[in-house]
Design a protein around this motif. Structure first.
Motif, short mmCIF file in Angstrom:
data_model
loop_
_atom_site.label_atom_id
_atom_site.label_comp_id
_atom_site.label_asym_id
_atom_site.label_seq_id
_atom_site.Cartn_x
_atom_site.Cartn_y
_atom_site.Cartn_z
N VAL A 283 -31.05 -2.77 -22.28
CA VAL A 283 -30.46 -1.92 -21.44
C VAL A 283 -28.98 -1.94 -21.31
CG1 VAL A 283 -30.88 -1.18 -18.96
CG2 VAL A 283 -33.05 -2.05 -20.17
N ALA A 284 -28.59 -3.12 -20.90
CA ALA A 284 -27.02 -3.13 -20.85
C ALA A 284 -26.15 -2.64 -22.13
CB ALA A 284 -26.66 -4.69 -20.84
N CYS A 285 -26.77 -2.85 -23.27
CA CYS A 285 -25.98 -2.34 -24.62
C CYS A 285 -26.13 -0.85 -24.65
CB CYS A 285 -26.64 -2.89 -25.72
SG CYS A 285 -26.29 -4.69 -25.89
N ASN A 286 -27.13 -0.32 -24.12
CA ASN A 286 -27.37 1.26 -24.20
C ASN A 286 -26.60 1.80 -22.99
OD1 ASN A 286 -30.11 2.46 -25.96
ND2 ASN A 286 -30.58 0.57 -25.36
N LEU A 287 -26.48 1.09 -22.01
CA LEU A 287 -25.42 1.55 -20.97
C LEU A 287 -23.94 1.77 -21.49
CD1 LEU A 287 -24.98 2.82 -18.09
CD2 LEU A 287 -24.70 0.37 -17.41
N LEU A 288 -23.44 0.74 -22.24
CA LEU A 288 -22.32 0.45 -22.68
C LEU A 288 -21.97 1.65 -23.92
CD1 LEU A 288 -21.81 -3.42 -22.72
CD2 LEU A 288 -20.74 -1.63 -21.23
N GLU A 289 -23.08 1.69 -24.70
CA GLU A 289 -23.07 2.83 -25.82
C GLU A 289 -22.80 4.40 -25.38
OE1 GLU A 289 -26.25 2.17 -28.16
OE2 GLU A 289 -25.58 0.27 -29.11
N LEU A 309 -16.74 -6.50 -20.40
CA LEU A 309 -16.95 -6.66 -21.64
C LEU A 309 -16.74 -8.11 -22.04
CD1 LEU A 309 -15.35 -3.56 -23.04
CD2 LEU A 309 -17.75 -4.12 -22.99
N ASP A 310 -15.72 -8.75 -21.56
CA ASP A 310 -15.38 -10.07 -21.48
C ASP A 310 -16.50 -10.89 -21.34
OD1 ASP A 310 -13.01 -9.36 -22.56
OD2 ASP A 310 -12.03 -9.92 -20.71
N ILE A 311 -17.11 -10.70 -20.17
CA ILE A 311 -18.39 -11.50 -19.56
C ILE A 311 -19.48 -11.36 -20.52
CG2 ILE A 311 -20.21 -11.49 -18.04
CD1 ILE A 311 -17.94 -10.67 -15.58
N LEU A 312 -19.73 -10.11 -21.00
CA LEU A 312 -20.77 -9.82 -22.32
C LEU A 312 -20.71 -10.60 -23.28
CD1 LEU A 312 -23.03 -7.87 -23.03
CD2 LEU A 312 -21.37 -6.38 -24.07
N TYR A 333 -19.99 -3.65 -27.86
CA TYR A 333 -18.60 -4.17 -27.36
C TYR A 333 -17.79 -3.59 -28.26
CZ TYR A 333 -14.87 -7.44 -26.77
OH TYR A 333 -13.44 -7.89 -26.75
N TYR A 334 -17.81 -3.49 -29.54
CA TYR A 334 -16.62 -2.92 -30.50
C TYR A 334 -16.67 -1.49 -30.27
CZ TYR A 334 -15.82 -7.49 -32.37
OH TYR A 334 -15.47 -8.62 -32.41
N LEU A 335 -17.88 -0.80 -29.78
CA LEU A 335 -17.61 0.85 -29.61
C LEU A 335 -17.03 0.92 -28.13
CD1 LEU A 335 -18.84 3.50 -30.22
CD2 LEU A 335 -20.68 3.06 -28.75
N CYS A 336 -17.02 0.09 -27.41
CA CYS A 336 -16.09 0.23 -26.22
C CYS A 336 -14.73 -0.07 -26.20
CB CYS A 336 -16.74 -0.46 -24.78
SG CYS A 336 -18.28 0.01 -24.43
#
Length: 870
Positions: A283-289, A309-312, A333-336
């Motif tokens: 869920v977290a990765c889909n939100l960031l994407e 992102l650092d916490i992730l 992470y690298y997409l953001c």
């Protein structure tokens, strides 16, 4: 007293406004802020929304009633203010009256005010009743139509997969606007199928467009999404992952339209990071994407998003995640926040090198190949040859369909620079072997291109067929029988089959006659054994093999087991051994039966089918005693060499004997294919005119001296054979086949006498005065004169029979060529050979069917250089 300055902690999450974030103190990355959207289309999709007020009347948007209410209130206020002013003026005038009137005035004013208030309230109640009645009547009229139209409109929602369609649907909904319709729309948007994630951006655009006039639609949808997210998170079960992903992606899309507040998004992300496991990671990765890059690039949220992102990443390093989840986290992470990379430094090339690359990689095509060739010839060759060779070997970086054009350029440049063509062939063969030694998956496209290039070089007559077959056998056998066999050629790797198929599809259709045909038949049997060693082949490889065998050998049998292939190889070897043995016996027998005779011509046949008379090469001249000739379709001035299976008629010359399959298979020395021809190109040496004049003067002096010496020699009358003059025959039976021999002691004439007698009647030619006469006489049979004459006549008769046999065999071969080999061109030279068109052509189109190979007609200093077929 000033407060102490606290140290700045970069890891602390702070919520700042846009102005503070844009200041140099607030954000350390604000100086390098990137664009909010990747391209102009994306920006237009999320920011350029249609204005509903320009398409829909204001009455349907619910804005007309509010305007009427506001205008009525302002009008009432205007009506009230003059009356109050009048009351105040009257009160001021009445202040000058007595105190009695002052005590009565306030009570009168209060009564008037109460009456006015009651009147205003009655008017308002009447207006409200009128509006309610009007709205109820309108709703009753349109209730039936709106219900059906709304259902049809909601059914069209899943089909709106473009910006224009969703905008059109939004305008249509405005004509059905009502409170119940808005509720139904919000519920329909919320119930988007969980597998149709591609609809979420378009649904979010519709909500953002409607929110400009209908605030309740966005608020209802956000409330539904937030409640669903909280319920799914509180359950903590590993179910409904697709529903969770749909929910969080919908929130992210609404955030990019600035419908969902950023606080709600960060709250959802923090909830997932607090329990970073199982579905929360997805869920977290889909939100960031979905909206992570948008929040990271927005000035208001860049610092907070960077901290998240650092916490992730810290959680990813601490947690023991499986490879799939670890890859998800890194991608998000690298997409953001893409990694910082230095700008790519382009290679600086000299202008001459840039021009070469432009000619080969940009300008080269079928129509411009002659222009490219002329431009390459104009280059300073000593300076550009190494780089030109490097560019020619980068055929894999160009178009696959233009490889034959590069081969054609190589053949064209070989006219003027022989070493360049040799270097290209050497480098191509070296690259093919290097690919076999490394077996690198990343080089497969390059290796296929080199195989195609090698086949095209053969088509343009830059390599011989022996090189092609050596390469084919090298592909099958390299690395086998060694410890690195599993690395160089794994059992499941079928790439070598693709290499063989590519090479044979390029030039295999030329191996259709002669020893090259037998060599290809032998190789295809070995190739089938290699195919069987790979087990079950992929479908694409199997289809390529079927197409190859249909094109080259449609009647060849496909073997299904190793036993059949081995039996076929044993049978083939036995047949070749028997044929070679019988051929050697027949040659020995024919040599023993034929008496040695001296050749009347001093000409000899060279290795390439051309005659050399007195040391001078004569193009296109044919030796009389040659039984096997080379192919003549290319106009090289020689006659086709025909492969015969019959041992009685198969008479191969010495060159063909050295090119036999046994010599090729044994690998003893350099062996030439019978269809190949050695091209000798000579350059005219520059001769000093003074030396030429001296040579001519000495030659004339030598010839004059020889003539003077021959004048002093005594010339004896040689013994010659003469036909008896017809006027000397007497009687009705004149024997006109008699011979006359003029001897030293007298003139003796021999003629055939009666076979039964021991003596032979002859006629002697005598001369008395100026008149010739004949005189009969008889000589014994055992006389040496008679025996020598008989032997000479027998030798002449045998020579005539041999010449007659050779002429008949030559006619038979010509008839077979015309019947089996197709029609022959008729442009023959005066010396008997056929000549191709003397105009050089640079056609880059490669032939895919059988026939003559590509020919390039070269004009060198030694005369015309003719290409030859195959």
């Amino acid at each position: 007293m000033q407060p102490p300055v606290m140290p700045d902690d970069g890891h602390t999450t702070r919520v700042t406004s846009g102005e503070n974030a844009s200041s140099p103190v607030a954000g350390k990355e604000s100086s390098a802020m990137e664009a909010l959207w990747d391209d102009e289309d994306t920006r237009a999709f999320y920011e350029c929304l249609p204005d509903l007020r320009a398409f829909v009347p204001a009455v349907l948007l619910g804005e007309a009633e509010t305007k009427n209410e506001q205008s009525s209130k302002t009008q009432e206020l205007n009506d009230v203010t003059p009356e109050s002013d009048k009351v105040q003026i009257d009160a001021q005038e009445n202040t000058e009256v007595s105190a009695d009137s002052e005590t009565v005035q306030p009570t009168h004013d209060k009564e008037e005010k109460d009456k006015e208030k009651s009147k205003e309230s009655d008017k308002e109640k009447g207006k409200e009743k009128d509006t309610d009645k009007r709205g109820e009547s309108e709703r009753d009229k349109t209730k039936g139509l709106d219900g059906t139209n709304l259902e049809a409109l909601l059914h069209r929602l899943p089909t709106c997969v473009s910006r224009d369609l969703i905008d059109q649907l939004t305008v249509e909904f405005c004509y059905l606007n009502s409170k119940s319709s808005r509720k139904k729309l919000a519920r329909a948007l919320f119930n988007v199928p969980r597998t149709s994630l591609e609809l979420l951006p378009y649904y979010s655009r519709m909500v953002a467009t409607l929110s400009t006039c209908m605030k309740d639609v966005s608020s209802m949808l956000l409330q539904l999404l937030e409640d669903e997210f909280n319920s799914l998170t509180n359950k903590k079960d590993q179910m409904n992952i697709e529903t969770k992903i749909r929910n969080i992606r919908f929130i992210g899309e609404l955030c990019k339209f600035k419908i969902a507040p950023t606080g709600m998004v960060f709250s959802c992300l923090k909830t997932c990071l607090d329990d970073f496991m199982h579905h929360n990671i997805d869920v977290a990765c889909n939100l960031l994407e979905t909206c992570g890059r948008f929040l990271y690039r927005s000035p208001e949220t860049t610092i907070r998003m960077s901290n998240m992102l650092d916490i992730l990443m810290r959680l990813k390093n601490v947690k023991n995640l499986d490879p799939r989840q670890s890859t998800l986290v890194e991608n998000a992470y690298y997409l953001c926040k893409p990694p910082e990379r230095s700008a790519r430094v382009s290679k600086v090339r000299p202008p001459l090198h840039q021009y070469i690359r432009k000619l080969l990689f940009s300008d080269l095509d079928k129509s411009s190949i002659e222009h490219v060739l002329r431009q390459l010839r104009k280059l300073p060759w000593n300076e550009c040859e190494p780089y030109l060779l490097k560019c020619f070997l980068k055929v894999h970086k160009g178009k696959y369909g233009q490889i034959h054009l590069v081969a054609s350029l190589t053949a064209g440049l070989s006219r003027y620079h022989d070493d360049f063509a040799v270097a290209v062939v050497d480098e191509v063969l070296e690259e093919i072997r290097l690919g076999l030694e490394q077996n690198n998956y990343a080089m497969q496209q390059q290796r296929i291109a080199f195989m195609r290039f090698l086949g095209e070089l053969y088509n343009y007559e830059l390599v011989d067929s022996s090189v092609i077959f050596d390469t084919l056998y090298l592909i099958l056998s390299f690395g086998h029988g060694t410890t690195e066999q599993d690395t160089l050629d794994p059992p499941e790797d079928c790439f070598r089959i693709r290499m063989v198929v590519t090479l044979l599809e390029t030039c295999g259709h030329y191996f259709d006659r002669g020893s090259s045909k037998r060599k290809l038949d032998r190789f295809l049997i070995h190739f089938q054994r290699y195919i069987l060693s790979k087990g079950v082949l992929p479908l694409d490889v199997e289809f390529d093999l079927q197409d190859l065998f249909v094109e080259l050998r449609p009647n060849m049998m496909r073997y299904s087991s190793f036993e059949e292939v081995n039996a076929a190889l044993v049978e083939l070897e036995e047949l070749e051994r028997r044929v070679s043995t019988e051929k050697s016996h027949s040659e020995k027998h024919s040599d023993s039966e034929k008496p040695p005779r001296r050749k009347k011509s001093s000409s000899t046949l060279s290795a390439n089918g051309r005659t050399h008379t007195n040391g001078v090469e004569g193009n296109g001249e044919l030796h009389q005693n040659v039984a096997g000739e080379t192919d003549s379709d290319s106009g090289s001035g020689t006659i086709d060499r025909i492969d015969r299976d019959d041992d009685e008629t198969d008479r191969e010359n010495q060159d063909e004997g050295c090119e036999s399959e046994d010599d090729y298979d044994d690998g003893g020395g350099a062996v030439f294919d019978e269809d190949d021809e050695v091209h000798v190109r000579q350059k005219v040496a520059e001769v000093d005119p003074q030396e030429m004049a001296d040579f001519d003067r000495e030659l004339r002096a030598l010839m004059q001296e020889s003539l003077d010496s021959r004048k002093l020699e005594l010339r004896s009358r040689p013994t010659i054979n003469m036909i008896i003059p017809m006027n000397l025959f007497e009687g009705p039976t004149k024997e006109h086949h008699s011979r006359v021999m003029e001897g030293e002691s007298g003139d003796d004439t021999t003629d055939e006498g009666n076979g039964g007698t021991k003596e032979i009647r002859v006629k002697v030619l005598v001369k008395r005065g100026n008149k010739q006469q004949t005189k009969e006489m008889y000589i014994p049979r055992d006389c040496s004169l008679v025996q020598s004459t008989k032997q000479k006549e027998a030798a002449e008769l045998e020579e005539k029979q041999d010449i007659k046999r050779l002429v008949l065999e030559y006619n038979d071969r010509e008839e077979e060529e015309l019947n089996g080999g197709g029609s022959q061109p008729s442009n023959w030279t005066q010396s008997g050979g056929r000549v191709s068109n003397t105009r050089p052509t640079w056609d880059g189109q490669s032939r895919t069917s059988g026939g003559s190979r590509h020919r390039h007609i070269y004009h060198s200093g030694a005369g015309i250089y003719y290409g030859r077929r195959r």
